[in-house]
Design a protein around this motif. Structure first.
Motif, mmCIF file in Angstrom:
data_model
loop_
_atom_site.group_PDB
_atom_site.id
_atom_site.type_symbol
_atom_site.label_atom_id
_atom_site.label_comp_id
_atom_site.label_asym_id
_atom_site.label_seq_id
_atom_site.Cartn_x
_atom_site.Cartn_y
_atom_site.Cartn_z
ATOM 1 N N ASP A 1 0.336 -1.190 0.148
ATOM 2 C CA ASP A 1 0.227 0.143 -0.121
ATOM 3 C C ASP A 1 0.998 1.411 -0.129
ATOM 4 O O ASP A 1 2.061 1.273 0.497
ATOM 5 N N LEU A 2 0.028 1.962 -0.727
ATOM 6 C CA LEU A 2 0.862 3.430 -0.607
ATOM 7 C C LEU A 2 0.887 4.054 1.091
ATOM 8 O O LEU A 2 -0.094 4.459 1.170
ATOM 9 N N HIS A 3 1.916 4.834 1.161
ATOM 10 C CA HIS A 3 2.156 5.668 2.536
ATOM 11 C C HIS A 3 2.314 7.299 2.464
ATOM 12 O O HIS A 3 2.908 7.516 1.129
ATOM 13 N N ALA A 4 1.953 8.225 2.382
ATOM 14 C CA ALA A 4 2.457 9.821 2.908
ATOM 15 C C ALA A 4 4.006 9.288 3.763
ATOM 16 O O ALA A 4 4.037 8.904 4.947
ATOM 17 N N ALA B 1 6.046 12.794 -0.900
ATOM 18 C CA ALA B 1 6.245 11.594 -1.360
ATOM 19 C C ALA B 1 4.821 10.973 -1.267
ATOM 20 O O ALA B 1 4.643 10.409 -0.041
ATOM 21 N N LEU B 2 4.508 10.066 -2.187
ATOM 22 C CA LEU B 2 3.573 9.594 -1.285
ATOM 23 C C LEU B 2 4.030 7.595 -2.682
ATOM 24 O O LEU B 2 4.003 7.167 -3.976
ATOM 25 N N MET B 3 4.690 6.940 -1.623
ATOM 26 C CA MET B 3 4.960 5.562 -1.991
ATOM 27 C C MET B 3 5.025 4.560 -0.882
ATOM 28 O O MET B 3 4.679 4.535 -0.008
ATOM 29 N N SER B 4 5.466 3.294 -1.184
ATOM 30 C CA SER B 4 5.544 2.124 -0.444
ATOM 31 C C SER B 4 6.528 2.165 0.347
ATOM 32 O O SER B 4 7.682 2.952 0.180
ATOM 33 N N PRO B 5 6.758 1.678 2.360
ATOM 34 C CA PRO B 5 7.483 2.047 2.930
ATOM 35 C C PRO B 5 8.474 0.928 2.445
ATOM 36 O O PRO B 5 9.979 1.485 3.411
#
Length: 295
Positions: A164-167, A238-242
């Motif tokens: 899932d994407l995170h901030a 950014a909006l990406m995977s941890p």
């Protein structure tokens, strides 16, 4: 056809210069020219055109170079299979990988594999998923690591996982104190985003559209490293995977905030091979290691 002549010609084709090819082959330039002349005589065709700046391939030369490279890859595969019987005293792995995992996931896997097989060397190429699929189909690599690969009958997904994407923010960012954020909150701050051609970015744009908000794009890039650098400076989120910032999460230089009240933007990471490719022992062993780490 003389094997040496073909090898010398392919080296010249790759270098674009007889002199540079001779240096790489550790022979005299005259020896390289002589072998090319022999090959041209055997094939009854001109293969190169000489100029002060080097050499260019004729149409026949380009065809011979392409087929020669393919043949030598076959020879290299035979050599790798023989090395399997010799306890893998030497070997080579070609890996194509999406950029983010080339810095956050693959290095630890290679380090673990190197500890067990210290004489294996690696070539890691970062590329978008479509290019990785092409490399698999063209037999340019042993396996690839992709994101949201479209199903292809020739490509087998050995292992996959969903993320899932995170901030992603720096500790100094205004959103850092919050346990989670909404997409609407994220849209109110400058963002560093992947370019629109990326599948993950397309999922994100769809989520913004469903929520009726538009991100404040400060920068777009095809480089995860560039995006991460700007976020580390505190200038953007950014909006990406941890999983792409595991090291920064561990040392506290970046924070990952779950995004709530948004359409699901999960994406899939895949470990892929050509389903008819014979893998060397090294490739099979590395594939097993990566598949285990994917779970």
């Amino acid at each position: 056809m003389n094997h040496v002549s073909l090898r010398y010609f392919v080296e010249v084709a790759d270098c674009g210069s007889i002199r540079q090819a001779a240096q790489r082959l550790h022979v005299a330039a005259s020896a390289v020219s002589r072998q090319i002349a022999n090959l041209e005589h055997d094939l009854q065709a001109e293969l190169i055109e000489r100029s002060p700046g080097g050499v260019t391939l004729t149409a026949a030369g380009a065809l011979v170079a392409e087929q020669g490279r393919s043949m030598f890859r076959g020879f290299d595969r035979i050599r790798s299979l023989v090395d399997d019987l010799k306890q893998l005293r030497r070997g080579w792995l070609d890996i194509y990988c999406v950029e983010g995992l080339a810095t956050a996931f693959l290095p630890s896997a290679i380090a673990a594999f190197h500890a067990k097989y210290p004489d294996i060397s690696y070539q890691v190429i970062t590329a978008p998923t479509d290019r990785i699929a092409e490399a698999l189909l063209q037999d340019e690599c042993d396996f690839g690591i992709t994101i949201n690969l479209a199903a292809r009958p020739e490509i087998k997904v050995v292992a996959s996982r969903t993320e899932d994407l995170h901030a992603i923010v720096s500790p100094s960012h205004p959103l850092a104190p919050q346990g989670s954020i909404t997409l609407e909150e994220a849209s109110q701050h400058p963002a560093a985003l992947l370019m629109a051609s990326f599948g993950v970015r397309q999922l994100l744009d769809q989520a913004f559209a469903r929520c009726g908000v538009t991100p404040r794009q400060l920068m777009s890039s095809n480089s995860v490293a560039a995006i991460k650098g700007l976020v580390l400076e505190g200038a953007a989120l950014a909006l990406m995977s941890p999983s792409l910032i595991r090291r920064e999460l561990e040392d506290g230089s970046l924070l990952a905030k779950p995004i709530v009240s948004m359409p699901r933007t999960a994406y899939r990471l895949e470990l892929c091979v050509h389903n008819k490719r014979h893998l060397s022992f090294a490739a099979r062993a590395m594939l097993d290691l990566l598949a285990e780490q994917f779970s």
